[in-house]
Design a protein around this motif. Structure first.
Motif, mmCIF file in Angstrom:
data_model
loop_
_atom_site.group_PDB
_atom_site.id
_atom_site.type_symbol
_atom_site.label_atom_id
_atom_site.label_comp_id
_atom_site.label_asym_id
_atom_site.label_seq_id
_atom_site.Cartn_x
_atom_site.Cartn_y
_atom_site.Cartn_z
ATOM 1 N N PHE A 101 0.857 -1.185 0.000
ATOM 2 C CA PHE A 101 0.000 0.000 0.000
ATOM 3 C C PHE A 101 0.887 1.227 0.000
ATOM 4 O O PHE A 101 2.100 1.133 0.227
ATOM 5 N N ASP B 250 -3.495 5.129 0.398
ATOM 6 C CA ASP B 250 -4.350 3.963 0.638
ATOM 7 C C ASP B 250 -4.688 3.773 2.115
ATOM 8 O O ASP B 250 -5.398 2.821 2.466
ATOM 9 N N TRP C 108 4.650 2.054 -3.464
ATOM 10 C CA TRP C 108 4.445 1.259 -2.235
ATOM 11 C C TRP C 108 5.439 1.683 -1.151
ATOM 12 O O TRP C 108 5.817 0.919 -0.284
ATOM 13 N N VAL D 113 -6.961 -0.007 5.404
ATOM 14 C CA VAL D 113 -6.503 0.171 4.022
ATOM 15 C C VAL D 113 -7.732 0.527 3.197
ATOM 16 O O VAL D 113 -8.704 -0.219 3.166
ATOM 17 N N LYS E 244 -8.046 1.351 -0.329
ATOM 18 C CA LYS E 244 -7.300 1.402 -1.593
ATOM 19 C C LYS E 244 -7.673 2.588 -2.493
ATOM 20 O O LYS E 244 -8.782 2.664 -3.009
#
Ligand SMILES: NC(=O)C1=CN([C@@H]2O[C@H](COP(=O)(O)OP(=O)(O)OC[C@H]3O[C@@H](n4cnc5c(N)ncnc54)[C@H](OP(=O)(O)O)[C@@H]3O)[C@@H](O)[C@H]2O)C=CC1
Ligand SMILES: Nc1nc2c(ncn2[C@@H]2O[C@H](COP(=O)(O)O)[C@@H](O)[C@H]2O)c(=O)[nH]1
Length: 327
Positions: A5, A9, A188, A315, A317
């Motif tokens: 993530f 996110d 990420w 999270v 997204k």
């Protein structure tokens, strides 16, 4: 790898507030035996920091790292900071002349409090040898080594003697490493930070990809002691980049340290130049950042940065901006 993530996110989950005012929340960090007002350091890049900004930051209790792109001025820079009673925090590379610089600093008894080894691919023997060299000649300097993107690299640099490691390969706004090489933590960075922080036994600096003040709190949650920021600081009236006018609007230039603008040639280019909107003073942004972080601490249910380290998170997204990409 699981659980990949990035900053956008993640949302941190509030805990019960224990203060009556956000002003009760303390954003200070300690690093290398010194205390600093914020867990934030402007990037050691030529369009982000110069001697004037370094002095202002040091005088006002903020951490700074001077860039390494005017090597002929480094000795005088250390002298100047020392003569003002301020911390000297400089950067070095790994080329042969950098070894000579470290020797010269030792001979002249000019001991920087902080030395950052600043190269693109920090998980290398070149960095390990430079750590050894600094620790041999300037054992009292606090050494920050980077950049890296894996737990193995963090462990190896720490074992070599680094006092802190800097995490982030390719998440920067003017970075094109990810595009030109296919490698890095771009996209990420926050998950990479967590991965690295779990292996670390010393402080970690999260470097690159910070786009909002909330990202500072998220970095702390995922293991950073402090964050390094470039683009968010590039547009200030006092930023060293050139000011540029287009259609009646002012912009500041911001270029990568591995761009052809920095290097003066088109060789191994892994950075680009962009223009960011001109804004007020760095001082105002730092004050706003402190207030936002105080607020974050209050949402974390504590009175200092430690509270943020333990909050829950979800999270979400790509959805925290609800489709609105403007920030
Ligand atoms: N955080 C990031 O994602 C990145 C940051 N940068 C920034 O750009 C600046 C320039 O970085 P850098 O090019 O490392 O600095 P230098 O140009 O000073 O290079 C340092 C040394 O490392 C060698 N080197 C550089 N990259 C590699 C590599 N991938 N593999 C093996 N050897 C390598 C260079 O040799 P040679 O040039 O001959 O290969 C040189 O001897 C730094 O300020 C760095 O922070 C650059 C890219 C990514
Ligand atoms: N790949 C490259 N990364 C670079 C270059 N110059 C600097 N950097 C890194 O970016 C961060 C700042 O990121 P930002 O998202 O806050 O703007 C900086 O600290 C370096 O680690 C480059 O030329 N190429």
């Amino acid at each position: 790898m699981e659980n990949v993530f990035d900053y956008e996110d993640i949302q941190l989950i509030p805990a019960k507030c224990v203060v009556n005012s956000r002003s009760e929340c303390d954003t200070k960090i300690s690093l290398g035996g010194y205390s600093f007002k914020l867990p934030v350091v402007p990037a050691n890049m030529q369009t982000i920091i110069d001697e004037k900004i370094a002095i202002t930051l040091a005088e006002n209790g903020y951490f700074y790292i001077m860039h390494r792109f005017q090597p002929e001025q480094r000795i005088d820079f250390i002298k100047d900071m020392k003569s003002r009673g301020l911390i000297a925090s400089i950067s070095v590379g790994v080329k042969p002349e950098e070894y000579e610089f470290v020797r010269q600093a030792t001979e002249e008894n000019l001991i920087p409090e902080f030395i950052t080894i600043d190269i693109a691919h920090g998980h290398s023997n070149a960095v390990i040898e430079m750590i050894h060299h600094i620790k041999e000649h300037l054992p009292d300097s606090f050494v920050i080594a980077g950049n890296v993107g894996t737990p193995e690299a963090v462990r190896e640099l720490e074992n070599a003697g680094a006092d802190a490691t800097k995490v982030g390969i390719g998440p920067g706004k003017v970075c094109i490493t990810k595009i030109k090489t296919g490698f890095g933590t771009g996209g990420w960075q926050l998950a990479a930070l967590r991965w690295c922080a779990k292996a670390a036994s010393k402080p970690i600096i999260a470097d690159g990809g910070i786009r909002t003040h909330g990202d500072v709190a998220k970095s702390i949650r995922f293991g950073a002691t402090l964050v390094m920021i470039g683009s968010l600081f590039a547009g200030h009236e006092d930023s060293p980049g050139e000011t540029f006018e287009k259609d009646g609007k002012l912009y500041k230039e911001y270029f990568g340290s591995a761009s052809e603008f920095q290097k003066g040639e088109k060789k191994n280019v892994e950075g680009k130049k962009m223009y960011v909107e001109h804004k007020g003073s760095l001082k105002d942004t730092l004050v706003e950042m402190e207030q936002d972080l105080q607020s974050a601490i209050s949402y974390a249910g504590g009175t200092n940065l430690d509270a943020i380290k333990h909050v829950d998170y979800v999270v979400v997204k790509n959805s925290i901006f609800n489709g609105d990409r403007v920030y």
